[in-house]
Every structure is written in structure tokens, then in C-alpha cells.
Design a protein around this motif. Structure first.
Motif, PDB file in Angstrom:
ATOM      1  N   THR A  71      18.553  -1.427  -1.528  1.00 20.29           N
ATOM      2  CA  THR A  71      17.839  -2.375  -2.388  1.00 20.29           C
ATOM      3  C   THR A  71      16.339  -2.374  -2.117  1.00 20.29           C
ATOM      4  O   THR A  71      15.602  -3.127  -2.752  1.00 20.29           O
ATOM      5  CB  THR A  71      18.383  -3.807  -2.166  1.00 20.29           C
ATOM      6  N   ARG A  72      15.884  -1.550  -1.191  1.00 22.72           N
ATOM      7  CA  ARG A  72      14.460  -1.502  -0.864  1.00 22.72           C
ATOM      8  C   ARG A  72      13.664  -0.928  -2.035  1.00 22.72           C
ATOM      9  O   ARG A  72      14.047   0.094  -2.604  1.00 22.72           O
ATOM     10  CB  ARG A  72      14.215  -0.673   0.393  1.00 22.72           C
ATOM     11  N   ARG A  73      12.560  -1.562  -2.366  1.00 28.23           N
ATOM     12  CA  ARG A  73      11.776  -1.175  -3.538  1.00 28.23           C
ATOM     13  C   ARG A  73      11.125   0.192  -3.366  1.00 28.23           C
ATOM     14  O   ARG A  73      10.836   0.875  -4.349  1.00 28.23           O
ATOM     15  CB  ARG A  73      10.702  -2.226  -3.802  1.00 28.23           C
ATOM     16  N   LEU A  74      10.897   0.603  -2.128  1.00 26.73           N
ATOM     17  CA  LEU A  74      10.243   1.878  -1.869  1.00 26.73           C
ATOM     18  C   LEU A  74      11.197   3.067  -2.014  1.00 26.73           C
ATOM     19  O   LEU A  74      10.761   4.195  -2.215  1.00 26.73           O
ATOM     20  CB  LEU A  74       9.641   1.872  -0.459  1.00 26.73           C
ATOM     21  N   VAL A 100       3.042   6.074  -2.739  1.00 26.30           N
ATOM     22  CA  VAL A 100       4.210   6.862  -3.127  1.00 26.30           C
ATOM     23  C   VAL A 100       4.373   6.882  -4.640  1.00 26.30           C
ATOM     24  O   VAL A 100       4.626   7.935  -5.241  1.00 26.30           O
ATOM     25  CB  VAL A 100       5.475   6.298  -2.441  1.00 26.30           C
ATOM     26  N   GLN A 101       4.222   5.742  -5.281  1.00 29.75           N
ATOM     27  CA  GLN A 101       4.370   5.682  -6.734  1.00 29.75           C
ATOM     28  C   GLN A 101       3.270   6.474  -7.442  1.00 29.75           C
ATOM     29  O   GLN A 101       3.512   7.084  -8.495  1.00 29.75           O
ATOM     30  CB  GLN A 101       4.382   4.229  -7.199  1.00 29.75           C
ATOM     31  N   GLN A 104      18.070  15.074   1.608  1.00 28.48           N
ATOM     32  CA  GLN A 104      16.782  14.595   1.107  1.00 28.48           C
ATOM     33  C   GLN A 104      16.816  13.094   0.831  1.00 28.48           C
ATOM     34  O   GLN A 104      15.858  12.370   1.136  1.00 28.48           O
ATOM     35  CB  GLN A 104      16.409  15.374  -0.155  1.00 28.48           C
ATOM     36  N   LEU A 105      17.912  12.617   0.268  1.00 21.93           N
ATOM     37  CA  LEU A 105      18.034  11.180   0.017  1.00 21.93           C
ATOM     38  C   LEU A 105      18.121  10.401   1.323  1.00 21.93           C
ATOM     39  O   LEU A 105      17.592   9.281   1.427  1.00 21.93           O
ATOM     40  CB  LEU A 105      19.266  10.900  -0.840  1.00 21.93           C
ATOM     41  N   ALA A 106      18.770  10.973   2.324  1.00 23.33           N
ATOM     42  CA  ALA A 106      18.953  10.264   3.597  1.00 23.33           C
ATOM     43  C   ALA A 106      17.617   9.991   4.277  1.00 23.33           C
ATOM     44  O   ALA A 106      17.404   8.891   4.825  1.00 23.33           O
ATOM     45  CB  ALA A 106      19.866  11.083   4.515  1.00 23.33           C
ATOM     46  N   ILE A 107      16.693  10.954   4.277  1.00 24.29           N
ATOM     47  CA  ILE A 107      15.409  10.714   4.935  1.00 24.29           C
ATOM     48  C   ILE A 107      14.582   9.715   4.144  1.00 24.29           C
ATOM     49  O   ILE A 107      13.867   8.879   4.721  1.00 24.29           O
ATOM     50  CB  ILE A 107      14.650  12.046   5.146  1.00 24.29           C
ATOM     51  N   ALA A 108      14.686   9.733   2.810  1.00 28.21           N
ATOM     52  CA  ALA A 108      13.970   8.734   2.003  1.00 28.21           C
ATOM     53  C   ALA A 108      14.481   7.334   2.305  1.00 28.21           C
ATOM     54  O   ALA A 108      13.688   6.387   2.470  1.00 28.21           O
ATOM     55  CB  ALA A 108      14.137   9.056   0.518  1.00 28.21           C
ATOM     56  N   LEU A 109      15.796   7.175   2.403  1.00 29.46           N
ATOM     57  CA  LEU A 109      16.375   5.865   2.695  1.00 29.46           C
ATOM     58  C   LEU A 109      16.062   5.432   4.128  1.00 29.46           C
ATOM     59  O   LEU A 109      15.882   4.242   4.397  1.00 29.46           O
ATOM     60  CB  LEU A 109      17.890   5.915   2.483  1.00 29.46           C
ATOM     61  N   ALA A 110      15.998   6.392   5.056  1.00 26.18           N
ATOM     62  CA  ALA A 110      15.696   6.051   6.451  1.00 26.18           C
ATOM     63  C   ALA A 110      14.306   5.435   6.563  1.00 26.18           C
ATOM     64  O   ALA A 110      14.102   4.466   7.308  1.00 26.18           O
ATOM     65  CB  ALA A 110      15.811   7.291   7.328  1.00 26.18           C
ATOM     66  N   ILE A 111      13.327   5.984   5.834  1.00 31.42           N
ATOM     67  CA  ILE A 111      11.972   5.422   5.872  1.00 31.42           C
ATOM     68  C   ILE A 111      11.957   4.046   5.222  1.00 31.42           C
ATOM     69  O   ILE A 111      11.373   3.101   5.756  1.00 31.42           O
ATOM     70  CB  ILE A 111      10.995   6.371   5.149  1.00 31.42           C
ATOM     71  N   ALA A 112      12.603   3.932   4.077  1.00 29.04           N
ATOM     72  CA  ALA A 112      12.574   2.660   3.353  1.00 29.04           C
ATOM     73  C   ALA A 112      13.280   1.546   4.106  1.00 29.04           C
ATOM     74  O   ALA A 112      12.892   0.375   3.994  1.00 29.04           O
ATOM     75  CB  ALA A 112      13.209   2.842   1.974  1.00 29.04           C
ATOM     76  N   GLU A 113      14.287   1.881   4.909  1.00 28.28           N
ATOM     77  CA  GLU A 113      15.109   0.857   5.565  1.00 28.28           C
ATOM     78  C   GLU A 113      14.837   0.742   7.057  1.00 28.28           C
ATOM     79  O   GLU A 113      15.557   0.025   7.750  1.00 28.28           O
ATOM     80  CB  GLU A 113      16.585   1.174   5.336  1.00 28.28           C
ATOM     81  N   VAL A 144       0.836  -1.203   0.000  1.00 24.61           N
ATOM     82  CA  VAL A 144       0.000   0.000   0.000  1.00 24.61           C
ATOM     83  C   VAL A 144       0.871   1.254   0.000  1.00 24.61           C
ATOM     84  O   VAL A 144       0.601   2.217  -0.732  1.00 24.61           O
ATOM     85  CB  VAL A 144      -0.948  -0.009   1.220  1.00 24.61           C
ATOM     86  N   ALA A 145       1.929   1.243   0.816  1.00 26.47           N
ATOM     87  CA  ALA A 145       2.823   2.403   0.876  1.00 26.47           C
ATOM     88  C   ALA A 145       3.476   2.643  -0.481  1.00 26.47           C
ATOM     89  O   ALA A 145       3.562   3.793  -0.941  1.00 26.47           O
ATOM     90  CB  ALA A 145       3.889   2.192   1.945  1.00 26.47           C
TER      91      ALA A 145
END
Length: 536
Positions: free
Chosen positions: A156-159, A55-56, A366-375, A50-51
Motif C-alpha cells: 500500500t506504500r505510495r512509492l 521517482v515519479q 525486480q518487483l521485490a527490490i522496489a517493494l523492499a525500498i518502499a517498505e 521528495v523521493a
């Protein structure tokens, strides 16, 4: 002797079956297996699905909006200069001269990217604005795939890739910042067709390919190709090229394992090839740019109101701190440190143009917070991060809603959104229908930003041209010409000195009277501007 009956004759007796038979034969009940707790994996998988869908879908909406903006091509900022560059290269690919005035000078706007666009213009016969739309249609997928490409080297997280796109485009503000080389959505609405956006998009691919080359000890061909890519980046937009170079340095310093001697040698030859291409580029001298210091004042505004302008990206700085605790050589941490140091040095020394390196500090946050959520490992941590970042993204989306003002015209949007949008300029197609390409027009500053886009020269450049030696004299001449106390003799001398065959002015401006025998009225534009032919 009776033997116990086994239901499955083909299955060999086991200890559990023997014990169970013995318990049954003695009237004892077989022990029940312990209940297995329901797995949380299916629930988490559904939540992740769902997430990802949410996002997509948001990324898809932003992509559609950018496509509409490309079709609209809002006229503002430096659009006229980039169109002029294509027009001058189309007219003379080998010796284009200044893109704005009739002068035989070099220009840093003649880059590999704009030369390619000029070849497209010559091959198709399309005007510069159509070619800029083609450029944007190439740049947009290059940007989206570049973000995905580089993000995949970090996670490698798809999100992660889709989240990275949202954070890069929306975690800005609330004050608006319209500068080329910056990825905020409101700025992209104006600069999506500019060379700077092409360079930023190419830089993400450059970082990803360099990361892979270092990890796999790639061949000579790979590193030489990276050297050529770096040269194209530096020649096409120098400020964004600095950001790309800082990112490459961060990738190199974070490499694990440390590159072997052979890899260093191949990397070195790639750099040598890149420097050689930069040095022999025929349209302008790249290294002469270091001698110019006239760009500081126009960049001073980059250092004003910085906490507010980049406040939404501060949550990414917290994520960078956690990445630094886990790995002191994290590439995003190193890039953030390099970008911050360069920008801070510019502020301390008065080199305001160094503020153009701000994306080197903002992008990794900006990339760091995106990766933090995904991982995020725990559900609580993921939900907390998603809640904070989601609120920031929604606020950023409202801040960047100015982009909608370029697509929906009239009362289709709330007044607050329409008021935030930068006003689009009015073109001068009616002038281009009368004036021959390559002719010079005497006109004021605002119109000088527009006319060169049609292949028409102006007496003074609308945009600063550091390669034009008499730029100040040209501006002074235009100011004298339109002064209310200017003499007719002085005005005619200025027209003849710069070979101005046309005059474009409003009635309220100074200049020769409309019945001057040296002038013939040709046309009046929709905004009241009058076009005169110089006949004396």
C-alpha cells in the motif's frame, strides 16, 4: 474564608490545578512539564515526498521517451511480420492465409488482438504502421496501469508502483537483450507495438484481478471473465502466456485464506471456459503448437552470458530471500521459483525455447527490490537500499540508453550511445507504390522481412513459419534463383512455379540479366535495388 481564584470559571478543578495552587500558596514553584522531543514524522514525510517526486519524475521521463518511440516506430525486429499480419487480415478477415507468402495456411499471429487491430484498420482505412502506433498507444497505459494495479495488491506504500516501473524497465544488462516479452527499455523501444507487449501489460492486470477475486471469493461472473482474459493472453502471444500462467499459479498458491470449495469450483469453470475458447479459435490450432520443435536453435542465445545480462536484477534476488524468510508462500517468491525451474529445465534438456519464461524469474526479483525500498522500516535500511538500487538504476539507464538512438537522429547523442542502438531498416514504400497488394515478389532474405508489411507476398518467408509445409523448399528455390551459375530456364521455372510477377534485386546479385526479354525494369530504389515486372 477566601477561596482561590480560578481563571476559567467554567473548568472544573483538577488534581493538577489543586496541587499547583497549594504549591503556589506555600511559595513553591510549579513543576515544569518535561520537554517533548521533536517528532521525526514531519522530516520523514518531507523525505518521502521528495523521493516520490524524484521517482515519479523519472517515470514521467521514461513515459515521454516511449511516446516518442511510438511516434518514431523504429523498423527492426519483427515489425514487418506484425504489419503483414494486419494487412492480410484487412484483405481477408475470414481466410487470410499465410501472412508472408501466397499459401493457404494458418498462422499463430492471427490472434484476438491482431484481429481487433485489423478491424481498426478496415474501419479507419489507415495503413498497418499507423494501426501499430495505435496499438502501442493502447499498450503503454495498459502496461503502466497494470504494473500499478498488481503492485497495489502487494503493497500500500505510495512509492511502490513508480519504483516498480523503474526497476522493471532499467534493471537489465549490461549486455543488451532485444526480445519480445522482455520489459527492458531498449527492447521496448522495438517491441512496444508488438502483441507480446500487449500480453505482458494485460498479464499484470490479470494477476491483480485474480488476487482480488481469491481474496473476496468473487462471483461466477468474475472468474468466467478471468477465464476469457487468460484465453486472450494465451492466443495473443504464447510465450508471454506461459509467464502469465506461471504468475496466476503463484497467486493461487499464495492465496490467504485458502480458497473455499465454492471458489475452487468457480475458478475451475473459468479455466474450462478459457480452454474452450482456445480450442475453438478459428485462425490456428493452439494445441498443435506443442508438436513443433523447430524453435529451439533460435532461442539458444537466451542461455548465453546470462549472469551479465541479468546481473542488475540480482539485487532483487536478495530481496526475495528476505521475503521468503518472512513468508514461505509469498507470491513473488513462488513465481521466481517457478520461472527459474522452467528456464533451468530448458537449459538442461536442450529445450532452449523455454528460456522465453525468463521474465517469470526476472519480474519478481525486480518487483521485490522496489517493494523492499518502499517498505523499509528503518531510515538506515531505506537509505542503504535506495543507494544500491539507485546506482544500479543509473547504470541500467546508461545501458538502455540505446532507446535514445531511435529518437534523436544524427549527432545529437554521444557516439557511444549511437553505436549501441540497433540500426533501423529502410522501408520499401517505393516498391509498394508499383506492386499490387497480393502479388508475389522474388527477392532475397533481407527484403523478405520488409515487403509483406505492405500486403505484398514473397516467394520465401523472411520469418520462420512453422505452419508452412514447404518452407525449406521455398528457401532453396530462392537460393538457386540468385546463384551466379543459375540457368535462365531454371530461374523462369521458379518464377512461374510460385507465380512471382515481380523481381527485386541488386546488380551484384545473381539472377536474370537486366535486358532479359522476360523482364521489364519498372523502378530503381534509393538504395540501388531494381524492380522488374515479369512479362514473359
Amino acid at each position: 474564608m477566601n477561596t482561590p481564584k480560578i481563571d476559567d470559571a467554567s473548568a472544573p478543578p483538577t488534581l493538577s490545578s489543586a496541587v499547583g495552587w497549594r504549591q503556589r500558596s506555600h511559595g513553591l514553584a510549579a513543576p515544569r512539564p518535561a520537554p517533548v522531543p521533536p517528532s521525526s514524522e514531519p522530516v520523514r514525510s518531507r523525505v518521502d515526498a521528495v523521493a516520490r517526486a524524484v521517482v515519479q519524475s523519472a517515470v514521467l521521463l521514461l513515459t515521454v521517451l516511449l511516446l516518442l518511440l511510438i511516434q518514431r516506430l523504429p523498423w527492426n525486429g519483427d515489425l514487418g511480420l506484425h504489419a503483414a499480419t494486419i494487412e492480410r487480415l484487412r484483405a481477408d478477415l475470414l481466410h487470410p492465409g499465410s501472412p508472408q507468402v501466397d499459401a493457404d495456411t494458418d498462422s499463430p499471429y492471427y490472434s484476438p488482438w491482431t484481429v481487433l487491430l485489423a478491424l481498426v484498420a478496415k474501419a479507419t482505412g489507415e495503413n498497418a504502421f499507423t494501426v501499430l502506433r495505435i496499438a502501442a498507444l493502447i499498450t503503454l497505459p495498459l502496461l503502466l496501469t497494470g504494473i500499478r494495479h498488481f503492485t497495489r495488491t502487494l503493497s500500500t506504500r505510495r512509492l511502490a508502483p513508480a519504483l516498480a516501473v523503474l526497476c522493471l524497465l532499467l534493471l537489465w544488462g549490461p549486455p543488451l537483450l532485444a526480445w519480445s516479452g522482455f520489459l527492458e527499455l531498449g527492447s521496448l523501444a522495438l517491441v512496444i507495438s508488438y502483441p507480446s507487449t500487449f500480453v505482458v501489460a494485460l498479464s499484470f492486470h490479470f494477476w491483480a484481478l485474480l488476487t482480488k477475486a481469491l481474496r473476496t471469493a468473487a462471483s461466477w461472473k468474475a472468474f468466467l471473465g478471468l477465464g476469457l482474459m487468460w484465453a486472450v493472453i494465451m492466443l495473443s502471444h504464447q510465450f508471454s502466456g506461459v509467464v502469465a500462467t506461471l504468475g496466476a499459479l503463484a497467486v493461487l498458491l499464495s492465496a490467504r485464506p485458502w480458497p473455499a470449495k465454492e471458489t475452487w469450483l468457480r475458478l475451475g469453470w473459468g479455466i474450462v471456459l478459457g480452454v474452450a475458447v482456445i480450442a475453438v479459435w478459428p485462425y490456428y490450432s493452439f494445441f498443435s503448437l506443442f508438436a513443433f520443435d523447430g524453435l529451439e536453435e533460435i532461442h539458444h542465445s537466451l542461455y548465453s552470458d546470462m549472469p551479465a545480462r541479468f546481473g542488475l536484477a540480482l539485487i532483487g534476488v536478495v530481496a526475495l530471500l528476505f521475503r521468503w524468510r518472512r513468508d514461505k508462500r509469498d507470491p513473488l517468491v513462488i513465481l521466481f521459483a517457478l520461472g527459474t525451474l522452467l528456464v533451468a529445465a530448458g537449459g538442461l534438456t536442450g529445450h532452449w525455447s523455454w528460456g522465453r519464461a525468463l521474465p517469470a524469474a526476472i519480474i519478481p526479483a525486480q518487483l521485490a527490490i522496489a517493494l523492499a525500498i518502499a517498505e523499509a522500516g528503518s531510515r538506515f535500511a531505506r537509505n542503504a537500499l535506495a543507494a544500491v538500487t539507485g546506482a544500479a538504476l543509473l547504470f541500467g539507464a546508461w545501458t538502455q540508453s540505446t532507446a535514445l538512438g531511435y529518437v534523436f537522429i544524427g549527432d545529437a547523442l554521444p557516439q557511444a550511445v549511437r553505436e549501441k542502438s540497433w540500426p533501423s531498416w529502410q522501408g520499401r514504400e517505393w516498391v509498394a507504390r508499383a506492386v499490387k497488394r497480393g502479388d508475389t515478389v522474388m527477392t532475397t532474405y533481407r527484403t523478405s522481412l520488409v515487403l509483406p508489411a505492405y500486403g505484398i507476398y514473397t516467394v520465401a518467408p523472411g520469418f520462420d513459419d512453422i505452419f508452412l509445409p514447404d518452407q525449406k523448399e521455398r528457401h532453396a528455390a530462392v537460393e538457386r534463383f540468385f546463384a551466379h551459375d543459375a540457368s535462365r530456364k531454371d530461374q523462369l521455372d521458379i518464377l512461374h512455379r510460385y507465380n512471382a510477377k515481380w523481381l527485386l534485386r541488386w546488380d551484384v546479385e545473381g539472377g536474370p540479366p537486366s535486358k532479359d526479354p522476360a523482364l521489364r525494369l519498372v523502378d530503381i530504389g534509393p538504395d540501388g535495388q531494381m524492380l522488374y515486372k515479369v512479362v514473359g
